[in-house]
Every structure is written in structure tokens, then in C-alpha cells.
Design an enzyme around this catalytic site. Sequence first.
Site, short mmCIF file in Angstrom:
data_model
loop_
_atom_site.label_atom_id
_atom_site.label_comp_id
_atom_site.label_asym_id
_atom_site.label_seq_id
_atom_site.Cartn_x
_atom_site.Cartn_y
_atom_site.Cartn_z
N LYS A 1 0.83 -1.21 0.00
CA LYS A 1 0.00 0.00 0.00
C LYS A 1 0.87 1.27 0.00
CE LYS A 1 -4.00 -2.40 1.11
NZ LYS A 1 -3.56 -3.80 1.26
N ARG A 2 1.92 1.29 -0.82
CA ARG A 2 2.78 2.45 -0.85
C ARG A 2 2.22 3.54 -1.77
NH1 ARG A 2 4.73 -0.69 2.81
NH2 ARG A 2 6.97 -0.81 3.17
#
Lengths: 266, 266
Positions: free
Chosen positions: A93-94
Site C-alpha cells: 500500500k505504498r
Amino acid sequence: MTRQQLVEQIRTKRSYLVVGLDTDITRIPRHLLSAPDPVFEFNRQIIDATKDHCVGYKINTAFYEAQGLAGWQAMEKTAAYIPSTHFKIADAKRGDIGNTSSQYAKAFFEALPFDAITVAPYMGADSVLPFLEYKDKWTIVLGLTSNTGARDFELQKAGEELLYEKVLRTAAQWGNADQLMFVIGATQASEFTNIRAITPNHFYLVPGVGAQGGSLKEISEKAMNKDVGLLVNASRAVIYASGKEDFADKAKQVASEYQQEMAGYL
Amino acid sequence: MTRQQLVEQIRTKRSYLVVGLDTDITRIPRHLLSAPDPVFEFNRQIIDATKDHCVGYKINTAFYEAQGLAGWQAMEKTAAYIPSTHFKIADAKRGDIGNTSSQYAKAFFEALPFDAITVAPYMGADSVLPFLEYKDKWTIVLGLTSNTGARDFELQKAGEELLYEKVLRTAAQWGNADQLMFVIGATQASEFTNIRAITPNHFYLVPGVGAQGGSLKEISEKAMNKDVGLLVNASRAVIYASGKEDFADKAKQVASEYQQEMAGYL
């Protein structure tokens, strides 16, 4: 991994199962705690037991970061251990400004051997494009997630549509269906027909089956496309099927049951 | 660190500068490359040189993750080296379903000694609440970011308001101004008056001064509140002020110039 290779794997194994390695050191069987690297040892045995029934593994980076340096090392070893035939997803989830997203892409596509990474869309195009520069690597943008918090923004009005619909439509312009996927939570089954209409060709990474309660049948009926277009993830339901010494056998059994159910939908 | 302690630091030093340690091994002076841990050595000298002029340090986790295990180790050593008087921010942009966000909170607030972490709001309340459970730790939610991609979603209509406005209003209900801040990019100066009206008491972490072109003067005039309410980050402008052996002296000089300008606005 190319789309063609991924689809071939799915057709050959008659499975679109991804096993999620959300490995929590407080939940693995006690007899493993004396191993030099208990998390890696657990993952190694899970991978050996399930690899014939799934087409990929999803490493949830949070569980590794929570263990500090030892956790990062266990992640590196696990990513290296996953067979090259399997699709390797960093569920990370960057997403950040361009020069920072480039560093995240380097972390997961160069320093680590992942085929795909999940990314958050909030910061827009330039926060996602650096990941798409990698040939034969995949960027998996959060679309509609499985958690209750999806109601706070994703399912709210954004102009003429809902925010997640705007995200799907917009992000589908950033990369094509050979390099970009979307995360669509299995608990959002009522939205799957609409989602498939907006993005007919893309693959979806679908978490939320099992512990979170999503229905594999409903998702498969509503959202499969001509290339299958689905990677369904199960984490806790597989890896914690048993908390005892038979954990790998039980994981294999659950993975096999998912695979058999999937074969029926293909 | 409590809000009172943070405000005292700002008043005592007459500074609301945060130095961003976006340390890229390809950009640090060549003479450091023979050190056992060049990234940590660079950070150590930057911290020693700038600590009198700033109230905090922001570690951009991407740059460390890009170096794999050695990078994570350099991050651990750097976080431990930052004086306890200084506010330690993990600029990590994390956020996931609840049980995963709990693991990220553990990673940065327990395994690592950070006072604060930046988080992405897209997945809603339950993706952020686990961070807020930590007493005297801070959660910094992305509000309006400094990059051009802010136009894709953040600055788009979301019902009666813009998405970033909805995020500010909604997230301000999740935690109070003693535990929650917002990221507001310095390049968005035209929006600062409006933003301050929506969230009168919150602190903002403001990146985008320096390399990205935001104006310290304009932000300070528009957004300062009775407790100052601003932490302005400069990364590249400080740490890469010189690429030679005098890098620490030059970083000190730039940090000092920012501090003096800030003193004039306090």
C-alpha cells in the site's frame, strides 16, 4: 511476469488462488519458535504445502516491518523462496510524490524480487507512475477495499460518480491491463458487476474471502472475464487453518478446497 | 512527545523546522562511501550539524527500503540517534485494514522509536484508528499534498466540497489535535487560509518548501495558529546543500537560515 504467463498458470492449475503470508509471529505454532528464523520457517512450510494449489503469494509487509530488522530479513528470504512460477505480490500500500515512489519501486522490484506491489491512489498520477515504468512488473491500485472504512471516502460521491469509480476510471488511463490491476475487496460483492463494466479487461486482486467473509462464488460469477481476470487472496483462512504441528497439512487442505471450488467456476 | 512538549521546543528554539532525511546513497558525498554504513554516517553528521536549528527529523522510509536490509538497519540506527528532544517522524504513508494497520503502528511506534507516522486516508477510519491508540504518539494524515497529482483526486469535487476538505473534516473526528496532524503541501499556499478555517487547532506537517518551490513566508502568514501549528519540512534543500566534504557545514547554514526566517514569523 507477463499477463500471458499469469493466465497460463491459472489455466494449467485451474486455480486463481493467492495465499496471503500475513505471518504474525504471535500466531504461528509454538514448535517453530525455536527455529533460527521462525517466520521464514513457517512461510517455507506453507509455501511447500500450498504451491500446487495457488498461482501466487501475497506478502503483507506490515507483519514483517513489525518485527524490525529480523522481519525485513524474513521477508527477503520468503520472497526469494517463492518459486519463480508463482506471482509474487508485495501488499505494501505504498505511494508518495514521484521521486519517493521511485524509491519504493526500487525497494520492491529491484532490491526485492516481487512481480507486483499494491499502491494507494490518493496522491494521484505522479505517485503511481514510477511503479509502472518497470517492464513485466505490476502495479495494483486500491480501488474498493474490503474494510468498513471503505464507506468513509471510497463509496462517497465524487462529482457524478463514487470516488472508487473515479479512481478506477482515472487509474485505468495511467497503465494498461498488462501492467495494472485493482484491489477490489471480496466483501463488496454487490459492486462487482458495476466494477467489471468500468474496467472490463483488468485483473483484480480480491482479498476478503475467508476471515473477512466475502463469497468466492458471487465474486467469480460476477467478475470473471475472458482471461479470468481474478486473483483471489486468502490469508488467515489458509495459513492459520491449524495452530498446531499439522499447520502445513491443514493449510494444504484449505488451499486445495479453494482450488477445487475455483476449478468449478473456470 | 506531547503537544505541550512540541510547542515548548518550537518556542525555545524559535524554529518550526523539520529536516527531512531523504538520504539517497547515490547522492551523498563520495568520501562517505568507505564508511561501514555510509547512509547512517551521513545522517549522523547532518543531525549533529542541524539539531540546534530544527525541532524534528523526518525519515522518508522509501529511501531506506530501497537499500534492502542495510537500509532498514540504517533507518533503525538513525531513528535511535536522533536526540529525544526532537520530534521523530516516519514519513511512511502507510494505511491498510485494521489488523494490518495495527502491525504498521507496532513497526513504527514499538519496534522503532518514532513519535509520529504519516498515513494515507483512502481506506477510511479503521485504517487509521490503530495508530491513534498509542498515547503521546502522533498520526499525520495526508490532507492536501504538494505534488501535481493532488489535482487527480484531492482537489476534485466530493459532494458539496473537495475531497481533501472531506478528508480533513472526517479525519478530524477520528482523533483530536493532541494526537492527529495533517500533511499539507507547501505548494498549495492558495488553499492554506481555507484549510486553517476547517481545522483551526491542528498542526500541519508541511513539506514542499525548498526543492519543490513552496513559500515559507506565505504559509506562515496564512496558517500559523496560537500554538504555531506548523512543522515545515525541508529535505533536499538542507541535506544536499553541498555534495562535497563540507556538506554538514552547508546543511547547518541552510537550516540556520530557515530558523532565522521562522523566528521572524513567530
